[in-house]
Each structure stands twice: as structure tokens, then as C-alpha cells.
Write a protein that holds these residues in place. Structure first.
Motif, PDB file in Angstrom:
ATOM      1  N   GLY A  14       0.803  -1.211   0.000  1.00  0.00           N
ATOM      2  CA  GLY A  14       0.000   0.000   0.000  1.00  0.00           C
ATOM      3  C   GLY A  14       0.839   1.266   0.000  1.00  0.00           C
ATOM      4  O   GLY A  14       2.070   1.225   0.010  1.00  0.00           O
ATOM      5  N   SER A  15       0.142   2.401   0.009  1.00  0.00           N
ATOM      6  CA  SER A  15       0.795   3.708  -0.038  1.00  0.00           C
ATOM      7  C   SER A  15       0.220   4.621   1.032  1.00  0.00           C
ATOM      8  O   SER A  15      -0.952   4.496   1.416  1.00  0.00           O
ATOM      9  N   LEU A  16       1.052   5.529   1.489  1.00  0.00           N
ATOM     10  CA  LEU A  16       0.636   6.580   2.397  1.00  0.00           C
ATOM     11  C   LEU A  16       1.401   7.847   2.062  1.00  0.00           C
ATOM     12  O   LEU A  16       2.519   7.787   1.529  1.00  0.00           O
ATOM     13  N   ARG A  17       0.811   8.974   2.380  1.00  0.00           N
ATOM     14  CA  ARG A  17       1.517  10.244   2.275  1.00  0.00           C
ATOM     15  C   ARG A  17       1.500  10.924   3.627  1.00  0.00           C
ATOM     16  O   ARG A  17       0.435  11.247   4.153  1.00  0.00           O
ATOM     17  N   LEU A  18       2.675  11.118   4.182  1.00  0.00           N
ATOM     18  CA  LEU A  18       2.815  11.817   5.444  1.00  0.00           C
ATOM     19  C   LEU A  18       3.049  13.299   5.182  1.00  0.00           C
ATOM     20  O   LEU A  18       3.668  13.674   4.186  1.00  0.00           O
ATOM     21  N   SER A  19       2.548  14.120   6.094  1.00  0.00           N
ATOM     22  CA  SER A  19       2.722  15.564   5.996  1.00  0.00           C
ATOM     23  C   SER A  19       3.421  16.083   7.243  1.00  0.00           C
ATOM     24  O   SER A  19       3.177  15.584   8.348  1.00  0.00           O
ATOM     25  N   CYS A  20       4.244  17.096   7.038  1.00  0.00           N
ATOM     26  CA  CYS A  20       4.931  17.780   8.135  1.00  0.00           C
ATOM     27  C   CYS A  20       4.699  19.266   7.914  1.00  0.00           C
ATOM     28  O   CYS A  20       5.120  19.800   6.884  1.00  0.00           O
ATOM     29  N   ALA A  21       4.030  19.910   8.845  1.00  0.00           N
ATOM     30  CA  ALA A  21       3.657  21.300   8.649  1.00  0.00           C
ATOM     31  C   ALA A  21       3.966  22.136   9.880  1.00  0.00           C
ATOM     32  O   ALA A  21       3.936  21.650  11.019  1.00  0.00           O
ATOM     33  N   ALA A  22       4.245  23.400   9.642  1.00  0.00           N
ATOM     34  CA  ALA A  22       4.438  24.369  10.725  1.00  0.00           C
ATOM     35  C   ALA A  22       4.437  25.750  10.113  1.00  0.00           C
ATOM     36  O   ALA A  22       4.905  25.928   8.981  1.00  0.00           O
ATOM     37  N   PRO A  23       3.936  26.735  10.823  1.00  0.00           N
ATOM     38  CA  PRO A  23       4.007  28.102  10.318  1.00  0.00           C
ATOM     39  C   PRO A  23       5.451  28.493  10.060  1.00  0.00           C
ATOM     40  O   PRO A  23       6.310  28.297  10.918  1.00  0.00           O
ATOM     41  N   GLY A  24       5.728  29.004   8.873  1.00  0.00           N
ATOM     42  CA  GLY A  24       7.075  29.433   8.566  1.00  0.00           C
ATOM     43  C   GLY A  24       8.081  28.335   8.337  1.00  0.00           C
ATOM     44  O   GLY A  24       9.288  28.594   8.278  1.00  0.00           O
ATOM     45  N   LEU A  25       7.615  27.113   8.194  1.00  0.00           N
ATOM     46  CA  LEU A  25       8.549  25.977   8.077  1.00  0.00           C
ATOM     47  C   LEU A  25       9.526  26.183   6.921  1.00  0.00           C
ATOM     48  O   LEU A  25      10.734  26.007   7.075  1.00  0.00           O
ATOM     49  N   ILE A  26       9.001  26.523   5.748  1.00  0.00           N
ATOM     50  CA  ILE A  26       9.859  26.625   4.562  1.00  0.00           C
ATOM     51  C   ILE A  26      10.779  27.829   4.676  1.00  0.00           C
ATOM     52  O   ILE A  26      11.974  27.764   4.351  1.00  0.00           O
ATOM     53  N   PHE A  27      10.274  28.952   5.163  1.00  0.00           N
ATOM     54  CA  PHE A  27      11.066  30.181   5.233  1.00  0.00           C
ATOM     55  C   PHE A  27      12.174  30.080   6.264  1.00  0.00           C
ATOM     56  O   PHE A  27      13.285  30.584   6.051  1.00  0.00           O
ATOM     57  N   ASN A  28      11.902  29.437   7.385  1.00  0.00           N
ATOM     58  CA  ASN A  28      12.844  29.418   8.504  1.00  0.00           C
ATOM     59  C   ASN A  28      13.814  28.250   8.497  1.00  0.00           C
ATOM     60  O   ASN A  28      14.708  28.184   9.339  1.00  0.00           O
ATOM     61  N   ILE A  68      10.326  12.496  -1.054  1.00  0.00           N
ATOM     62  CA  ILE A  68      10.124  13.672  -0.215  1.00  0.00           C
ATOM     63  C   ILE A  68       9.891  14.871  -1.119  1.00  0.00           C
ATOM     64  O   ILE A  68      10.562  15.028  -2.142  1.00  0.00           O
ATOM     65  N   SER A  69       8.924  15.693  -0.757  1.00  0.00           N
ATOM     66  CA  SER A  69       8.604  16.865  -1.564  1.00  0.00           C
ATOM     67  C   SER A  69       8.084  17.964  -0.645  1.00  0.00           C
ATOM     68  O   SER A  69       7.886  17.748   0.549  1.00  0.00           O
ATOM     69  N   ARG A  70       7.841  19.128  -1.217  1.00  0.00           N
ATOM     70  CA  ARG A  70       7.387  20.235  -0.378  1.00  0.00           C
ATOM     71  C   ARG A  70       6.362  21.070  -1.127  1.00  0.00           C
ATOM     72  O   ARG A  70       6.320  21.077  -2.358  1.00  0.00           O
ATOM     73  N   ASP A  71       5.558  21.788  -0.361  1.00  0.00           N
ATOM     74  CA  ASP A  71       4.632  22.774  -0.889  1.00  0.00           C
ATOM     75  C   ASP A  71       4.928  24.071  -0.151  1.00  0.00           C
ATOM     76  O   ASP A  71       4.571  24.216   1.018  1.00  0.00           O
ATOM     77  N   ASN A  72       5.598  24.987  -0.831  1.00  0.00           N
ATOM     78  CA  ASN A  72       6.011  26.223  -0.169  1.00  0.00           C
ATOM     79  C   ASN A  72       4.812  27.028   0.330  1.00  0.00           C
ATOM     80  O   ASN A  72       4.850  27.606   1.424  1.00  0.00           O
ATOM     81  N   ALA A  73       3.765  27.063  -0.456  1.00  0.00           N
ATOM     82  CA  ALA A  73       2.605  27.875  -0.096  1.00  0.00           C
ATOM     83  C   ALA A  73       1.919  27.354   1.164  1.00  0.00           C
ATOM     84  O   ALA A  73       1.369  28.134   1.945  1.00  0.00           O
ATOM     85  N   LEU A  74       1.973  26.046   1.367  1.00  0.00           N
ATOM     86  CA  LEU A  74       1.316  25.445   2.527  1.00  0.00           C
ATOM     87  C   LEU A  74       2.275  25.223   3.689  1.00  0.00           C
ATOM     88  O   LEU A  74       1.862  24.706   4.729  1.00  0.00           O
ATOM     89  N   ASN A  75       3.561  25.589   3.496  1.00  0.00           N
ATOM     90  CA  ASN A  75       4.555  25.347   4.553  1.00  0.00           C
ATOM     91  C   ASN A  75       4.533  23.887   4.996  1.00  0.00           C
ATOM     92  O   ASN A  75       4.530  23.589   6.206  1.00  0.00           O
ATOM     93  N   THR A  76       4.538  23.013   4.027  1.00  0.00           N
ATOM     94  CA  THR A  76       4.400  21.582   4.305  1.00  0.00           C
ATOM     95  C   THR A  76       5.437  20.791   3.514  1.00  0.00           C
ATOM     96  O   THR A  76       5.704  21.093   2.351  1.00  0.00           O
ATOM     97  N   VAL A  77       6.004  19.800   4.169  1.00  0.00           N
ATOM     98  CA  VAL A  77       6.884  18.828   3.517  1.00  0.00           C
ATOM     99  C   VAL A  77       6.204  17.474   3.596  1.00  0.00           C
ATOM    100  O   VAL A  77       5.684  17.095   4.644  1.00  0.00           O
TER     101      VAL A  77
END
Length: 122
Positions: A14-28, A68-77
């Protein structure tokens, strides 16, 4: 504070997609990584992305299966996990390295999440 989500129980293959999010994650951050800890085992590296260089790194055990990938707008990896195996069963944690001025990147994983459980049954 990093927040992981997406962990679940799935069957082998099977497959899963994990998310890692935080305010300012990508910028900081200059890098975000995923690690696992299984019962009775030490924490192990799974994957990482160098945000300031767009480079990715993977443990040999997950190459070709995890992305592994990222979404800058959502501050999520994200960690896309395909072809899951029972040995992938663990608590998955994300971590971030702090970015400083003039391209400085912390040597340490400074921030950690609480983890999300992934269970793969045969």
C-alpha cells in the motif's frame, strides 16, 4: 512546533503520504527530514530535502519507494511512501534545521514533531 499527519494502518504494497507542517517551516528552515523509530530500535534517517538547494537524500532502504517533496505555499513537507513493507512499520518523525543568514544552515535537527504511526501488515 512541527506537526506530522497521515500515519495509518495499511497492507503490504500500500501507499501513504505523510505531511509535516508548521508556520514558517519553509522560510525558517534550510532542511527538513523524516526519521523513524521502531520498537526496540534506534531512531533512523529516512529522507531529507535541502530546501535552499533543492537536493534530496534517502536511506538505501527506501530509495525508489519513498519521495520527499514540499509545498512552499502550505509550509508543508511530504513523504510519499509507496510499496510499503511490514519493516516500514514505525513512528515517523519530521525534523527541521534552522536557516541563518548568508547561507548558514544548522548542523543539528533543531525542531521535531511528535510523530505519526505507520503500521504495515502482511
Amino acid at each position: 512546533q512541527l506537526v506530522e499527519s497521515g500515519g495509518a494502518s495499511v497492507q503490504t504494497g500500500g501507499s501513504l503520504r505523510l505531511s509535516c507542517a508548521a508556520p514558517g517551516l519553509i522560510f525558517n528552515s534550510c532542511a527538513v527530514g523524516w526519521f523513524v523509530r521502531a520498537p526496540g530500535h534506534e531512531r533512523e534517517f529516512v529522507a531529507a530535502v535541502r530546501l535552499d538547494a533543492s537536493k534530496t537524500y534517502y536511506a538505501d532502504s527506501v530509495k525508489g519507494r519513498f519521495t520527499i517533496s514540499r509545498d512552499n505555499a502550505l509550509n508543508t513537507v511530504y513523504l510519499q511512501m509507496n510499496s510499503l513493507k511490514p519493516e516500514d512499520t514505525a513512528t515517523y518523525y519530521c525534523a527541521a534545521k534552522t536557516k541563518g543568514g548568508k547561507g548558514w544552515c544548522s548542523d543539528n535537527w533543531d525542531s521535531w514533531g511528535q510523530g505519526t504511526q505507520v503500521t504495515v501488515s502482511s
